[in-house]
Structure formats: C-alpha cells, structure tokens
Design an enzyme around this catalytic site. Sequence first.
Site, PDB file in Angstrom:
ATOM      1  N   ASP A 171       0.835  -1.205   0.000  1.00 11.95           N
ATOM      2  CA  ASP A 171       0.000   0.000   0.000  1.00 11.95           C
ATOM      3  C   ASP A 171       0.870   1.255   0.000  1.00 11.95           C
ATOM      4  OD1 ASP A 171      -2.514  -1.279   0.067  1.00 11.95           O
ATOM      5  OD2 ASP A 171      -2.358  -1.574   2.223  1.00 11.95           O
ATOM      6  N   TYR A 172       1.833   1.292   0.910  1.00 11.15           N
ATOM      7  CA  TYR A 172       2.685   2.476   1.015  1.00 11.15           C
ATOM      8  C   TYR A 172       3.553   2.641  -0.234  1.00 11.15           C
ATOM      9  CZ  TYR A 172       1.388   3.150   5.906  1.00 11.15           C
ATOM     10  OH  TYR A 172       0.690   3.394   7.062  1.00 11.15           O
TER      11      TYR A 172
END
Length: 399
Positions: A171-172
């Site tokens: 996600d990051y």
Amino acid sequence: MTQGALAGVRVLDIATFVAAPFCGTIMAEFGAEVIKIEQPGEGDSLRRFGTMTDTGDSLVWLSEARNKKSVTLDLRTAEGADLFRQLVAKSDVVLENFRPGTMEKWGLGYAELAKINPRLVMLQVSAYGQTGPLSNKPGFARIAHAFSGLAYLAGEPGRPPVVPGSTSLADYMSGLFGTVGVLIALRHVDRTGEGQAIDVGLYESIFRVLDELAPAYERFGYQRERMGPDTINVVPHSHYETRDGSWVALACSNERMWGRLCRAMGKPELVKDPRYASTPKRNEHRADVNAIVAQWVRSLNVDDVLAACEENEAPVSKLLSISDIFANEQYRERGNLHTLDDPRAGRLVVPAPVPRMSRTPSDVRTAGPALGESNQEYLGDLLGLDAGRLADLKNRNII
C-alpha cells in the site's frame, strides 16, 4: 510554514484505506489542499483499522489522514455524483482505488471527468491494475506481496514464508509510486494543459524493487529461494545475535567492507585467505563466513560489537525496536518523530514527512479529520450550497 510547494493544488481523495490515500497524505504534507471524500455515516474503513482512540478514530487514521479535510458524499447517488463533478471542475487531482470499472459504472470514469476538466490528473490504484486477465479481482497488500514474488522470499529456508515486515508495505509503496506519477502528470499539465490517468497495480510497486530477481531468472534460470536474514550474492550480509541477546545487522558488500570487518573482529589475516578473498569466493564459502562472524558477535555484548565495528568503519546497526527508536539520538536530531498537538486528538507522535527539502519543507498541521467536518467549507462555501440544501442532503444521507 504557511504555504508549501504544492500550495494551490487541490486533490480529491475518494480512495479508501492506504494505497492511493497515501499519495494524498504526501501531497498534503507539502502544501496541497486534500479533500477526503467519504461515505456518509461510516467514512473510510481506515478510521476503524488499528488501535482505537477516544476520538472514535484509530491511530492509523489520525496519522495517515494528516492535513486532510473530510467531506461526506455518496457517489452512488445521482445528486452525490453531480456534486462530485462540481468539485472535479474546481480541482487538479483525483485519487481512487475502486475495482476497475466502478467509477465508469457511476458515470465518473476518467474519460467523463476529463470532459469536465481536461487538466485533471487521476491516480487509479487497484490490486492488479486496470488491464489484464486479473484486473477485476480483489486484492490487498498481503495479496500483492504474494503475487509480486516478495512473500515467497521472506523467511527461513525450508520454513513457511513470513510477513515481510509490514502487511501494508505494498500500500505504502504504491502510494509512493502514485505520488511520483501524479507529480510527473502535473508537470505535463503545466507544459501542455493536458491531464491524464495513472494506473498502478499494488503488486507492481513491489515487483519493481526486487533488484535482479527478473534478469537473473531470465538469463541464468536462477530462482531465488528464502535465505532468512542472508542476502543474495554477498556475505557476510546478515543478522547476528550478540551475547546479551540483541541482534545486529552487518553489511559487507565489497572487499573493502570485508577488510574493515576482519580488522574489527581482530582477524586481519582473513583478508588474505584465498577462501574469502573476493565476493564470489565468500559466496562459495557462505556457511564458513557466517559461522566466523556469528561466533565473534556471540562472544560480545551489543555495545562492544557496535564499538568495534564503528571504530573500523564496518557498516553495522543494532536491530532497533520502537522503544530503541524513541531513545535514539539520530532519530531525535533528524526530527523523525514528529509531535503534533491536534485540537481533536491531543498530543500525537507520528512519523515525520519524507523527504527533507531545503527550500520547500513539509508541514504537519492536523491529524486525520473528523468525518464530514469540512462539509460547510467545500459544499457550502466552495460550491455555494445554502444551509437548507446542506441540511436536506444530510437528512437523505447523501452527505
């Protein structure tokens, strides 16, 4: 700081959880006006993910929705979609992470929105990207770690694969690559007046950073397997336990670093030993090299290992816990732990923005907002809806 480098850029963040919203967080840290569009009554599921606080929102939300404004709007309704289009006409960027085709089903796909605002930049993050046979499949970061090849490599040989540090890594990483894409697209807008869509698959952001995994397989047919804390191609480059139960990381990626470590260990003769004289040779004798280093590290307390390595300039670090990090002078000097006094959440310590800019620094002004707290500012003041209209929309759960 009152104005950041991205001041004047308005972002509509209609995504959920972390991946695409993290792009908005980064942009907000550097001055962009980021409006978080959330479902009325419930908001982003990130509000309830992680450790809850007395604000009713989680610590993850308070940290990762920093500097954003919250507006509630049900995009699945005709009136909600129309209000969103009005906001698009006054904005620069849209961030979304619905399954491919969802925005088009609502009449809000990029092609339609670009008719309203030809300069619009849209970041689309999805599990597998907008195209391909798996494009409509659901997926989260853990699935991306599996599909990218990362999870296969994480863990000890012959044992089950483990989580590679964080279940949200993909996600990051996708948010970071998404931010790069948005900034590139905005630069193109400045030059040509043309917006564009940016397509990021969660797995792609991880696969992109797996160094030589793909070329080594294609050229030599080499399939890398789990190596525990060891590193492909170089040794010693691993984690070793000290006498007092701490762990240290050592990274000797060339002959010069190996020589420094040998001096730190009090074994300078190993530098000339033909078994260990080069990186390929040390790889051939990986078990022996690791045994020598592990025996030396295990004979000393962590402070003594660090001191010996630092005296000889051999790359080393203790594996830091979060309590170690809070006590660490480097973290303190660099300001990596940012203390925020938020009107709603009180005192919070969050990771500071990255990177550090010499002329256009970042700023953390607020923690993640309360649900819908900026409805008046954007639906009332910006779009011109009067109090009666806002009340009616609220009563019908459109905002």
